[in-house]
Design a protein around this motif. Structure first.
Motif, PDB file in Angstrom:
ATOM      1  N   ASP A 152       0.818  -1.251   0.140  1.00  0.00           N
ATOM      2  CA  ASP A 152      -0.048   0.081  -0.053  1.00  0.00           C
ATOM      3  C   ASP A 152       0.839   1.180   0.007  1.00  0.00           C
ATOM      4  OD1 ASP A 152      -2.456  -1.402   0.111  1.00  0.00           O
ATOM      5  OD2 ASP A 152      -2.771  -1.243   2.237  1.00  0.00           O
ATOM      6  N   ALA A 153       1.969   1.398   0.859  1.00  0.00           N
ATOM      7  CA  ALA A 153       2.901   2.316   0.932  1.00  0.00           C
ATOM      8  C   ALA A 153       3.358   2.447  -0.574  1.00  0.00           C
ATOM      9  CB  ALA A 153       4.123   2.097   1.811  1.00  0.00           C
ATOM     10  N   VAL A 154       3.819   1.437  -1.174  1.00  0.00           N
ATOM     11  CA  VAL A 154       4.609   1.609  -2.629  1.00  0.00           C
ATOM     12  C   VAL A 154       3.562   2.309  -3.350  1.00  0.00           C
ATOM     13  CG1 VAL A 154       5.258   0.262  -4.517  1.00  0.00           C
ATOM     14  CG2 VAL A 154       6.307  -0.257  -2.254  1.00  0.00           C
ATOM     15  N   ALA A 155       2.047   1.761  -3.520  1.00  0.00           N
ATOM     16  CA  ALA A 155       1.434   2.509  -4.425  1.00  0.00           C
ATOM     17  C   ALA A 155       1.142   3.900  -4.093  1.00  0.00           C
ATOM     18  CB  ALA A 155      -0.172   1.681  -4.106  1.00  0.00           C
ATOM     19  N   LEU A 156       1.152   4.212  -2.847  1.00  0.00           N
ATOM     20  CA  LEU A 156       0.960   5.762  -2.491  1.00  0.00           C
ATOM     21  C   LEU A 156       2.119   6.594  -2.879  1.00  0.00           C
ATOM     22  CD1 LEU A 156      -0.750   5.339   1.128  1.00  0.00           C
ATOM     23  CD2 LEU A 156      -1.696   6.514  -0.933  1.00  0.00           C
ATOM     24  N   TRP A 157       3.220   6.254  -2.668  1.00  0.00           N
ATOM     25  CA  TRP A 157       4.506   6.598  -3.315  1.00  0.00           C
ATOM     26  C   TRP A 157       4.407   6.960  -4.712  1.00  0.00           C
ATOM     27  CZ3 TRP A 157       7.630   3.906   0.791  1.00  0.00           C
ATOM     28  CH2 TRP A 157       8.072   4.731   2.000  1.00  0.00           C
ATOM     29  N   ARG A 158       4.153   5.704  -5.651  1.00  0.00           N
ATOM     30  CA  ARG A 158       4.154   5.914  -7.181  1.00  0.00           C
ATOM     31  C   ARG A 158       3.040   6.836  -7.381  1.00  0.00           C
ATOM     32  NH1 ARG A 158       5.626  -0.429  -8.166  1.00  0.00           N
ATOM     33  NH2 ARG A 158       7.732  -0.086  -8.339  1.00  0.00           N
ATOM     34  N   VAL A 169      14.587   4.092  -3.209  1.00  0.00           N
ATOM     35  CA  VAL A 169      15.297   3.156  -2.379  1.00  0.00           C
ATOM     36  C   VAL A 169      14.315   2.466  -1.505  1.00  0.00           C
ATOM     37  CG1 VAL A 169      16.952   2.688  -0.608  1.00  0.00           C
ATOM     38  CG2 VAL A 169      17.580   4.082  -2.737  1.00  0.00           C
ATOM     39  N   ARG A 170      13.616   3.126  -1.072  1.00  0.00           N
ATOM     40  CA  ARG A 170      12.625   2.781   0.330  1.00  0.00           C
ATOM     41  C   ARG A 170      11.531   1.826  -0.610  1.00  0.00           C
ATOM     42  NH1 ARG A 170      11.033   7.374   4.209  1.00  0.00           N
ATOM     43  NH2 ARG A 170      10.818   5.715   5.704  1.00  0.00           N
ATOM     44  N   ILE A 171      11.345   2.167  -1.593  1.00  0.00           N
ATOM     45  CA  ILE A 171      10.190   1.517  -2.359  1.00  0.00           C
ATOM     46  C   ILE A 171      10.837   0.158  -2.902  1.00  0.00           C
ATOM     47  CG2 ILE A 171       9.234   1.209  -4.693  1.00  0.00           C
ATOM     48  CD1 ILE A 171       8.504   4.071  -4.627  1.00  0.00           C
ATOM     49  N   ILE A 172      12.137   0.158  -3.243  1.00  0.00           N
ATOM     50  CA  ILE A 172      12.855  -1.126  -3.619  1.00  0.00           C
ATOM     51  C   ILE A 172      12.860  -2.142  -2.228  1.00  0.00           C
ATOM     52  CG2 ILE A 172      15.004  -2.261  -3.949  1.00  0.00           C
ATOM     53  CD1 ILE A 172      15.672   0.445  -5.841  1.00  0.00           C
ATOM     54  N   ALA A 185      13.288  -6.090  -8.275  1.00  0.00           N
ATOM     55  CA  ALA A 185      14.491  -6.422  -9.169  1.00  0.00           C
ATOM     56  C   ALA A 185      14.364  -5.372 -10.081  1.00  0.00           C
ATOM     57  CB  ALA A 185      14.205  -7.673  -9.729  1.00  0.00           C
ATOM     58  N   ALA A 186      13.086  -5.183 -10.927  1.00  0.00           N
ATOM     59  CA  ALA A 186      12.925  -4.187 -11.982  1.00  0.00           C
ATOM     60  C   ALA A 186      13.265  -2.501 -11.525  1.00  0.00           C
ATOM     61  CB  ALA A 186      11.679  -4.156 -12.429  1.00  0.00           C
ATOM     62  N   THR A 187      12.742  -2.283 -10.225  1.00  0.00           N
ATOM     63  CA  THR A 187      12.867  -1.068  -9.907  1.00  0.00           C
ATOM     64  C   THR A 187      14.380  -0.895  -9.387  1.00  0.00           C
ATOM     65  OG1 THR A 187      10.724  -1.202  -8.805  1.00  0.00           O
ATOM     66  CG2 THR A 187      11.949   0.744  -8.013  1.00  0.00           C
ATOM     67  N   GLY A 190      16.294  -0.277 -12.568  1.00  0.00           N
ATOM     68  CA  GLY A 190      16.170   1.134 -13.004  1.00  0.00           C
ATOM     69  C   GLY A 190      16.891   2.226 -12.310  1.00  0.00           C
ATOM     70  N   LEU A 191      16.949   2.223 -11.053  1.00  0.00           N
ATOM     71  CA  LEU A 191      17.549   3.155 -10.241  1.00  0.00           C
ATOM     72  C   LEU A 191      19.176   3.125 -10.638  1.00  0.00           C
ATOM     73  CD1 LEU A 191      17.689   5.581  -8.316  1.00  0.00           C
ATOM     74  CD2 LEU A 191      17.528   4.010  -6.645  1.00  0.00           C
ATOM     75  N   GLY A 192      19.802   1.856 -10.598  1.00  0.00           N
ATOM     76  CA  GLY A 192      21.129   1.637 -10.932  1.00  0.00           C
ATOM     77  C   GLY A 192      21.364   1.972 -12.006  1.00  0.00           C
ATOM     78  N   LEU A 193      20.604   2.037 -13.261  1.00  0.00           N
ATOM     79  CA  LEU A 193      20.940   2.548 -14.393  1.00  0.00           C
ATOM     80  C   LEU A 193      20.803   4.260 -14.482  1.00  0.00           C
ATOM     81  CD1 LEU A 193      18.932  -0.014 -16.652  1.00  0.00           C
ATOM     82  CD2 LEU A 193      21.727   0.234 -16.447  1.00  0.00           C
ATOM     83  N   ALA A 194      20.151   4.740 -13.470  1.00  0.00           N
ATOM     84  CA  ALA A 194      19.963   6.259 -13.424  1.00  0.00           C
ATOM     85  C   ALA A 194      21.277   7.056 -12.841  1.00  0.00           C
ATOM     86  CB  ALA A 194      19.054   6.776 -12.659  1.00  0.00           C
TER      87      ALA A 194
END
Length: 261
Positions: A152-158, A169-172, A185-187, A190-194
């Motif tokens: 639920d927290a992830v959905a709110l952040w997004r 990072v906290r979403i991961i 893993a996908a998130t 994506g952050l690593g590639l940024a």
């Protein structure tokens, strides 16, 4: 001989008791109640990867929020409220949340605050409060609730404004702890590639290893970052989350955490 003319004459009138201290009044319903202020000392232990503070602040969650005993409004300070908070508190979803006996009482308090924040448009703050409810579930061994509230927290952040490095990072970490392996893993990829800052990259690297190992356990920032010179991890300190400067990013928090002590 004492000068009796200069001595004070006792008054026959009874002394007046000091005025009773005014109780804090709920900004939603006006009810006064005792709400002791909470000013924690800085943590002495490393925070978790999702920035849950270390001890001694870790064990003080029951005092992070106030709650009105009449209408149920919960907030760090119930004498203040968004103009739309009264409508949110009076609505059926909020009343149903307060009556949900399957949720731990302290978790309900954080969820009540999250609900008001969400209804007033503060989605990232609502995500934070929802994550706090997950921490309560962690402490009580209620893994299903902890997983649900992390998602639920992830959905709110997004669902809110664009995410910064700290929130990502906290979403991961929330996705990993909730065993949402593919999304985590996908998130992280994506952050690593940024090309994030070095401290963030180190944390993301650890998260990716934990995800690959299907490790959903709690880990601290000290696991991802080397200790400062001349100091062991146990002496690291961080400012409590409620006193963190608004808008401060993940890297700034980590740097401040590593400097203290």
């Amino acid at each position: 001989m004492p000068n009796f003319l200069a001595m004070p004459v006792p008054s026959s009138a009874p002394s007046r008791p000091p005025a009773a201290e005014a109780l804090p009044r709920c900004a939603v319903c006006g009810t006064g109640s005792r709400q002791p202020p909470f000013r924690p000392d800085p943590p002495e232990q490393a925070p978790d990867l999702d920035l849950r503070p270390g001890e001694p602040v870790r064990s003080t969650m029951a005092r992070w929020l106030q709650q009105c005993p009449s209408c149920g409004y919960a907030a760090p300070n119930i004498t203040k409220a968004h103009p739309a908070a009264a409508q949110a508190v009076a609505a059926a979803p909020f009343r149903a949340l307060l009556a949900e006996s399957g949720y731990p009482p302290l978790a309900r308090r954080f969820l009540a605050w999250a609900h008001v924040l969400e209804e007033t448009g503060a989605l990232h703050a609502a995500a934070e409060a929802t994550l706090h409810a997950a921490w309560v579930a962690d402490d009580l061994g209620k893994d299903d609730l902890a997983r649900m509230w992390r998602l639920d927290a992830v959905a709110l952040w997004r669902g809110g404004p664009p995410l910064d490095s700290e929130q990502t990072v906290r979403i991961i970490d929330a996705l990993r702890r909730a065993e949402a392996w593919n999304d985590a893993a996908a998130t992280a990829e994506g952050l690593g590639l940024a090309d994030p800052p070095e401290a963030v990259a180190q944390v993301v690297s650890l998260e990716r290893r934990l995800i690959a190992a299907r490790d959903a356990a709690r880990h601290t920032v000290a696991t991802a970052l080397p200790p400062p010179a001349r100091r062991p991890h146990v002496s690291h300190q961080a400012a409590p989350p409620r006193t963190t400067a608004r808008g401060e990013g993940f890297v700034a928090k980590l740097r401040r955490w590593l400097r203290r002590g």
